[in-house]
Design an enzyme around this catalytic site. Structure first.
Site, short mmCIF file in Angstrom:
data_model
loop_
_atom_site.label_atom_id
_atom_site.label_comp_id
_atom_site.label_asym_id
_atom_site.label_seq_id
_atom_site.Cartn_x
_atom_site.Cartn_y
_atom_site.Cartn_z
N ALA A 29 0.84 -1.20 0.00
CA ALA A 29 0.00 0.00 0.00
C ALA A 29 0.87 1.24 0.00
O ALA A 29 2.10 1.15 -0.15
CB ALA A 29 -0.91 -0.02 1.22
N ASN A 30 0.28 2.40 0.13
CA ASN A 30 1.04 3.65 0.23
C ASN A 30 0.32 4.59 1.19
O ASN A 30 -0.75 4.26 1.71
CB ASN A 30 1.23 4.28 -1.16
CG ASN A 30 -0.08 4.64 -1.81
OD1 ASN A 30 -0.80 5.50 -1.33
ND2 ASN A 30 -0.42 3.94 -2.90
#
Ligand code: C5P
Length: 223
Positions: A29-30
């Site tokens: 993810a980010n």
């Protein structure tokens, strides 16, 4: 100008991060919060637009007056965006993961004593903005974002051409700016006409100004 200059206009948007599964319990993810994208969706809706927002996993509430489609992965986001066409404008704000794991494990990957970590094989995700920018049903106005940590203007300009976009909203997301996940933003609006440098503003204010700019761009360009 009318109070609801976007009445009758259909706008498709993306916002938030994507989660790319590794196995049933892990993902890539980010740090995108979805704040800027969701604020833009709300601002466009306030101007009367019929907004479909395809959102990755976020912890903030759905914006008011907007049709929200919740997705997890980039491929799901792409499918939902294409299903929302035709539209008058596309505003792609999501921080889509560039890569996903090539073959997701069906079971949790176990730590193997003495064997070292399991390798992660990555493959490229679809570029949703680029797909929309070159699509037969391309909206009249295509807006992208460029989150950079260096050479913001240069990268933004290159992105305009490569992605088939009309506007790129470029910002510096270096950790010291506090922009990613924060409540304020400082952007440059890059178009074929040049670059407009906006001051440091609350994300809601950036959203309101961008919605007004989109309304202006869509006016006078036919039904
Ligand atoms: O190439 P880069 O990721 O910097 O481009 C950012 C812009 O492209 C943003 O508007 C983002 O929403 C969009 N994008 C996308 N699909 C991807 C990667 C980026 O729509 N796979």
């Amino acid at each position: 100008p009318a109070a609801r200059p976007l009445a009758g206009r259909r706008i498709v948007m993306t916002s938030g991060p994507t989660h790319e599964p590794i196995d049933p319990v892990r993902y890539i993810a980010n740090r995108s919060s979805g704040r800027q994208g969701h604020a833009i969706a709300a601002a466009l809706a306030r101007l009367g637009a019929e907004v479909t927002l395809v959102s990755g996993p976020v912890t903030i509430p759905d914006p008011q007056g907007v049709k929200v489609i919740h997705v997890e992965r980039a491929e799901e986001m792409r499918d939902a965006v294409l299903a929302a066409l035709p539209a008058d404008a596309a505003v792609m704000v999501a921080a889509v993961a560039d890569w996903r794991v090539a073959s997701q494990a069906g079971q949790k990957i176990k730590k193997q004593e003495g064997e070292g970590p399991a390798p992660l094989h990555l493959t490229e995700n679809p570029d949703i903005l680029k797909t929309v920018g070159h699509h037969p049903l391309r909206p009249r106005l295509v807006v992208g974002f460029a989150a950079e940590t260096q050479d913001v203007e240069e990268n933004g300009r290159a992105k305009l051409a490569r992605k088939g976009a009309d506007l790129i909203v470029a910002n510096d997301v270096s950790p010291e700016t506090g922009i990613m996940g924060g409540t304020r933003n400082r952007v440059k609006i890059i178009s074929r006409d040049g670059i407009d440098d906006w001051p440091d503003l609350a994300k809601d204010e950036v959203a309101a100004r961008l919605a007004a700019l989109i309304a202006e761009r869509l006016q006078g360009s036919g039904a």
